[in-house]
Design a protein around this motif. Structure first.
Motif, PDB file in Angstrom:
ATOM      1  N   THR A 155      38.862  54.058  36.711  1.00 43.02           N
ATOM      2  CA  THR A 155      38.240  53.654  37.971  1.00 43.02           C
ATOM      3  C   THR A 155      38.880  52.362  38.451  1.00 43.02           C
ATOM      4  O   THR A 155      39.397  51.590  37.642  1.00 43.02           O
ATOM      5  N   PRO A 156      38.850  52.110  39.757  1.00 38.33           N
ATOM      6  CA  PRO A 156      39.443  50.863  40.253  1.00 38.33           C
ATOM      7  C   PRO A 156      38.744  49.653  39.639  1.00 38.33           C
ATOM      8  O   PRO A 156      37.513  49.612  39.568  1.00 38.33           O
ATOM      9  N   HIS A 157      39.501  48.713  39.186  1.00 35.04           N
ATOM     10  CA  HIS A 157      38.921  47.554  38.520  1.00 35.04           C
ATOM     11  C   HIS A 157      39.705  46.303  38.905  1.00 35.04           C
ATOM     12  O   HIS A 157      40.762  46.397  39.530  1.00 35.04           O
ATOM     13  N   TYR A 158      39.158  45.159  38.518  1.00 40.61           N
ATOM     14  CA  TYR A 158      39.764  43.868  38.875  1.00 40.61           C
ATOM     15  C   TYR A 158      41.055  43.651  38.112  1.00 40.61           C
ATOM     16  O   TYR A 158      41.082  43.710  36.891  1.00 40.61           O
ATOM     17  N   ARG A 159      42.129  43.424  38.847  1.00 42.10           N
ATOM     18  CA  ARG A 159      43.388  43.041  38.217  1.00 42.10           C
ATOM     19  C   ARG A 159      43.819  41.709  38.805  1.00 42.10           C
ATOM     20  O   ARG A 159      44.043  41.610  40.023  1.00 42.10           O
ATOM     21  N   PRO A 160      43.931  40.682  37.980  1.00 43.43           N
ATOM     22  CA  PRO A 160      44.119  39.329  38.521  1.00 43.43           C
ATOM     23  C   PRO A 160      45.359  39.172  39.400  1.00 43.43           C
ATOM     24  O   PRO A 160      45.347  38.411  40.356  1.00 43.43           O
ATOM     25  N   GLN A 161      46.428  39.929  39.099  1.00 46.56           N
ATOM     26  CA  GLN A 161      47.657  39.677  39.846  1.00 46.56           C
ATOM     27  C   GLN A 161      47.613  40.215  41.266  1.00 46.56           C
ATOM     28  O   GLN A 161      48.416  39.808  42.097  1.00 46.56           O
ATOM     29  N   THR A 162      46.657  41.140  41.555  1.00 44.70           N
ATOM     30  CA  THR A 162      46.655  41.719  42.900  1.00 44.70           C
ATOM     31  C   THR A 162      46.305  40.686  43.963  1.00 44.70           C
ATOM     32  O   THR A 162      46.757  40.789  45.093  1.00 44.70           O
ATOM     33  N   LEU A 163      45.503  39.681  43.573  1.00 46.07           N
ATOM     34  CA  LEU A 163      45.149  38.649  44.551  1.00 46.07           C
ATOM     35  C   LEU A 163      46.388  37.855  44.967  1.00 46.07           C
ATOM     36  O   LEU A 163      46.438  37.305  46.063  1.00 46.07           O
ATOM     37  N   LEU A 164      47.388  37.787  44.072  1.00 46.38           N
ATOM     38  CA  LEU A 164      48.619  37.079  44.410  1.00 46.38           C
ATOM     39  C   LEU A 164      49.614  38.018  45.092  1.00 46.38           C
ATOM     40  O   LEU A 164      50.282  37.643  46.047  1.00 46.38           O
ATOM     41  N   ASN A 165      49.709  39.253  44.575  1.00 44.57           N
ATOM     42  CA  ASN A 165      50.695  40.177  45.139  1.00 44.57           C
ATOM     43  C   ASN A 165      50.263  40.705  46.505  1.00 44.57           C
ATOM     44  O   ASN A 165      51.081  40.828  47.402  1.00 44.57           O
ATOM     45  N   HIS A 166      49.009  41.034  46.618  1.00 42.48           N
ATOM     46  CA  HIS A 166      48.493  41.554  47.885  1.00 42.48           C
ATOM     47  C   HIS A 166      47.247  40.769  48.267  1.00 42.48           C
ATOM     48  O   HIS A 166      46.128  41.252  48.087  1.00 42.48           O
ATOM     49  N   PRO A 167      47.406  39.578  48.779  1.00 40.75           N
ATOM     50  CA  PRO A 167      46.213  38.778  49.110  1.00 40.75           C
ATOM     51  C   PRO A 167      45.413  39.430  50.232  1.00 40.75           C
ATOM     52  O   PRO A 167      45.992  40.119  51.075  1.00 40.75           O
ATOM     53  N   PRO A 168      44.095  39.218  50.241  1.00 37.92           N
ATOM     54  CA  PRO A 168      43.286  39.795  51.311  1.00 37.92           C
ATOM     55  C   PRO A 168      43.538  39.084  52.631  1.00 37.92           C
ATOM     56  O   PRO A 168      43.820  37.881  52.654  1.00 37.92           O
ATOM     57  N   SER A 169      43.430  39.817  53.717  1.00 37.10           N
ATOM     58  CA  SER A 169      43.571  39.205  55.034  1.00 37.10           C
ATOM     59  C   SER A 169      42.180  38.727  55.485  1.00 37.10           C
ATOM     60  O   SER A 169      41.183  39.102  54.884  1.00 37.10           O
ATOM     61  N   PRO A 170      42.101  37.895  56.541  1.00 41.20           N
ATOM     62  CA  PRO A 170      40.789  37.399  56.960  1.00 41.20           C
ATOM     63  C   PRO A 170      39.802  38.524  57.258  1.00 41.20           C
ATOM     64  O   PRO A 170      38.603  38.365  57.063  1.00 41.20           O
ATOM     65  N   ALA A 171      40.303  39.689  57.708  1.00 40.49           N
ATOM     66  CA  ALA A 171      39.394  40.800  57.997  1.00 40.49           C
ATOM     67  C   ALA A 171      38.823  41.407  56.725  1.00 40.49           C
ATOM     68  O   ALA A 171      37.785  42.067  56.765  1.00 40.49           O
ATOM     69  N   ASP A 172      39.479  41.198  55.586  1.00 39.74           N
ATOM     70  CA  ASP A 172      39.019  41.776  54.327  1.00 39.74           C
ATOM     71  C   ASP A 172      37.988  40.906  53.606  1.00 39.74           C
ATOM     72  O   ASP A 172      37.513  41.279  52.542  1.00 39.74           O
ATOM     73  N   VAL A 173      37.681  39.753  54.171  1.00 43.64           N
ATOM     74  CA  VAL A 173      36.747  38.855  53.476  1.00 43.64           C
ATOM     75  C   VAL A 173      35.346  39.431  53.568  1.00 43.64           C
ATOM     76  O   VAL A 173      34.797  39.594  54.652  1.00 43.64           O
ATOM     77  N   THR A 174      34.787  39.791  52.428  1.00 44.24           N
ATOM     78  CA  THR A 174      33.413  40.276  52.398  1.00 44.24           C
ATOM     79  C   THR A 174      32.608  39.391  51.463  1.00 44.24           C
ATOM     80  O   THR A 174      33.179  38.661  50.640  1.00 44.24           O
ATOM     81  N   LEU A 175      31.303  39.460  51.594  1.00 47.51           N
ATOM     82  CA  LEU A 175      30.460  38.661  50.712  1.00 47.51           C
ATOM     83  C   LEU A 175      30.616  39.126  49.270  1.00 47.51           C
ATOM     84  O   LEU A 175      30.555  38.328  48.343  1.00 47.51           O
ATOM     85  N   GLU A 176      30.859  40.445  49.079  1.00 48.29           N
ATOM     86  CA  GLU A 176      31.045  40.965  47.721  1.00 48.29           C
ATOM     87  C   GLU A 176      32.290  40.370  47.084  1.00 48.29           C
ATOM     88  O   GLU A 176      32.281  39.994  45.907  1.00 48.29           O
ATOM     89  N   LEU A 177      33.355  40.296  47.876  1.00 44.58           N
ATOM     90  CA  LEU A 177      34.596  39.716  47.351  1.00 44.58           C
ATOM     91  C   LEU A 177      34.373  38.263  46.950  1.00 44.58           C
ATOM     92  O   LEU A 177      34.794  37.825  45.868  1.00 44.58           O
TER      93      LEU A 177
END
Lengths: 404, 245
Positions: free
Chosen positions: A102-124
């Motif tokens: 299942t999709p899970h947290y991978r620390p490097q994705t925040l560096l490789n594919h950072p979220p854009s301002p539209a992707d900011v959610t309270l869950e994140l």
């Protein structure tokens, strides 16, 4: 061991060497010689190959007896498309077998594919622990409006407020990048360097992950005087020939500073305030929000949170830079060009100078009008007065001294 | 001290003033941006507690600007469980969230959740679910959740033991456990202390032997025997009269 083979193979040896040795070798039947065993295995393989070729349609590549690898001709005859087709068939057949991850947290994705301002959610923000403040005794009461409540002795930051401030800061970064401003990303704590560098890379800005040398803005000529500067055109291509003029110019100053750990960088923020440079900072519950122009209330001790914030701001900068370059492609320059630079082949006579001066003034006036569009009206003055009232009201209400 | 510096918040006004007074030839690139997206209000405190109405027993309202503490209904259940099972807190726990929506995928009609380790929190959530959906009383729900928890912990232990046996059957070997390592360390230091102590005793005996010369020692021993007998005879009367004798 097949004695017939051995006799055949050791025949020439027997002639060349002493007969006694050959006889002894002939009599001992313990192991194959290396060559003989290799020969045997090749023969077995060839036998297998013949059997397989008879049984199935797809020919098995032949074994090269010298290198013991598959022959080169066989590899080439198989077309790439057929190989790919077979791979796809194989994948379809057994691709779905095995466990499902299942999709899970991978620390490097925040560096490789950072979220854009539209992707900011309270869950994140919650998952990145942006809500955790400091112990209640360490708080700065100026942060009261960013705090949601107290849980187990620590202040919890309201995530709606964090998201709103983060989006606002992202908008500022984007606009400044679009207008060709220099953006400096600062994060001097351990582990923040990768996030800072990545954000600067995206926003085509500058980064600082070691100590801020005090005076780099207020005393920049002494500290940064020897740093290399270059002249670029609106499409970010370097224009050579300005080296002599650049030598006498004052050092560059950032137009926007993003500070991820304001507590350690008070000197930097103070210098920015002295030199009228807007700043964006991550304000934890123990930091002072008046140090920065745009506070982002969040946990500055969580690297994941810092990576999210730096990534969002970097993405915003990237969007701004894209807008700027798109405008440059259409021939619009979104920023005020450096005015005290002469083209290297510009002539020195009087009339040309005057013409250049006139053109310069025209450019300045046009840009200032563009900047202050609507500023001439009363609306803008009223807004400014409203903004100023903030301080005045406080002055009346709580008798605080204000440094201007 | 006690001074607020609003220069960082007033960059736009300052830039405007500098431009209007011909200190700067042009406005900075962010001038319009900050006009469009102004910085928020700062140093404003929201009132978080309603001040009490004036009247009988009215007191001066206090701490109205301080944040309130957050309470959840399961806090009490959590306290109960960890009070009864304090060593559950000593177990390592995974606290990293995947997406922040992890809790929404859990179904507490069963105590075991895919992607979540079984721990005290499972018991608390299961108890909550039982109380809410099966109308069970608090102690009954606690007992049921607790028993399910014990059962799964037991199964986990069995699984671990079998896995170890299987691994050892196919040739795995495991090193010493923490207790054995501790015993070894203790034995080592005991042995080193023993060698040190024997050495000390020897040295002391040698020192003593050096302090008293050999001839005197022998004389004292030879002469002391009759004297000792005599002394014994002298003290015999006194000792026999004492309560101990």
């Amino acid at each position: 061991m097949i004695i017939r083979h051995l006799a055949l193979r050791s025949g020439p040896w027997a002639v060349a060497r002493s007969p006694f040795q050959a006889l002894r070798r002939f009599l001992s039947s313990e192991i194959d010689s290396i060559e003989a065993s290799a020969q045997n295995s090749v023969k077995q393989l060839q036998l297998l190959e013949a059997q397989l070729n008879a049984a199935i349609l797809q020919p098995v590549p032949t074994i090269d007896p010298e290198t013991h690898g598959t022959a080169l001709s066989a590899q080439i005859t198989d077309s790439v498309a057929a190989e790919y087709h077979r791979y796809k068939q194989h994948q379809q057949l057994i691709g779905h077998l095995g466990s499902h991850i299942t999709p899970h947290y991978r620390p490097q994705t925040l560096l490789n594919h950072p979220p854009s301002p539209a992707d900011v959610t309270l869950e994140l923000l919650l998952a990145s622990e942006a809500h955790q403040g400091h112990a209640t005794s360490l708080w700065n009461p100026a942060n009261a409006r960013y705090i949601y409540g107290i849980r187990q002795g620590i202040h919890i930051i309201a995530l709606e407020v964090t998201a709103a401030h983060l989006r606002r800061a992202a908008k500022v970064v984007q606009e400044v990048a679009r207008r060709g401003g220099l953006i400096l990303f600062v994060g001097t704590r351990d582990g923040q360097d990768t996030a800072v560098v990545r954000a600067a890379e995206l926003a085509k800005g500058y980064h600082l992950f070691e100590r801020w040398i005090p005076g780099s803005i207020t005393n920049g000529q002494q500290i940064l005087g020897r740093c290399r500067t270059k002249v670029v055109n609106e499409k970010d291509e370097e224009v050579p020939g300005f080296e002599e003029q650049l030598y006498d110019r004052s050092v560059l100053r950032p137009d926007l500073v993003v500070c991820l750990n304001p507590l350690e960088n008070y000197v930097l923020l103070h210098e920015c305030a002295l030199n009228n440079i807007p700043t964006i900072g991550v304000i934890d519950t123990n930091a002072d929000p008046t140090w920065v122009t745009y506070p982002i209330p969040a946990n500055d001790d969580s690297l994941r949170c810092i990576q999210v914030i730096a990534g969002v701001l970097g993405r915003a900068g990237e969007a701004g830079q894209k807008q700027r370059l798109a405008a440059a492609e259409k021939g619009w320059v979104t920023f005020l060009p450096a005015l005290d630079l002469k083209l290297p082949d510009e002539s020195e006579d009087d009339t040309a100078k005057k013409a250049a001066g006139k053109a310069r003034k025209e450019v300045i006036n046009r840009f200032n009008e563009d900047q202050a569009l609507g500023n001439i009206g009363e609306m803008e003055d009223k807004l400014d007065a409203l903004n100023n009232r903030d301080g005045r009201r406080l002055r009346g209400g709580r008798r605080i001294k204000i440094v201007d | 001290m006690g001074r607020y510096d609003f220069r960082a918040l007033r960059v736009r006004q300052t830039a405007k003033a500098l431009f209007e007074n011909q200190r700067n030839d042009f406005l900075p690139p962010w001038y319009r941006t900050i006009g469009d997206i102004p910085p928020g209000e700062t140093l404003a405190r929201p009132v978080l507690r309603t001040p009490r109405p004036k009247g009988r027993g009215a007191r001066k309202p206090s701490r109205i600007f301080q944040p309130l503490s957050i309470h959840h209904p399961e806090d009490k259940l959590r306290d109960d469980f960890f009070g009864d099972h304090p060593w559950e807190l000593a177990r390592p726990r995974l606290v990293v969230e995947d997406s922040g929506n992890d809790a929404k995928n859990y179904d507490w009609s069963k105590i075991v959740q895919p992607g979540k380790q079984l721990d005290g929190e499972s018991v608390v959530q299961r108890q909550m679910w039982l109380m809410k959906h099966q109308r069970m009383s608090k102690p009954a729900a606690y007992d049921q959740a607790r028993r399910e928890f014990y059962q799964h912990r037991h199964l986990e232990d069995v699984k671990r033991r079998i896995a170890k046996e299987e691994a050892m059957y196919v040739g795995a070997y495991f090193g010493k456990g923490p207790l054995e390592i501790g015993m070894d360390l203790e034995n080592q230091s005991w042995e080193s202390w023993k060698t040190w102590a024997t050495k000390q005793i020897e040295e002391e005996q040698q020192m003593r032997a050096q302090m008293f010369s050999g001839s005197e020692n022998e004389n004292m021993q030879t002469s002391s025997e009759p004297e000792f007998d005599k002394a014994l005879e002298e003290t015999e009367d006194v000792v026999s009269h004492s309560s101990a004798g």
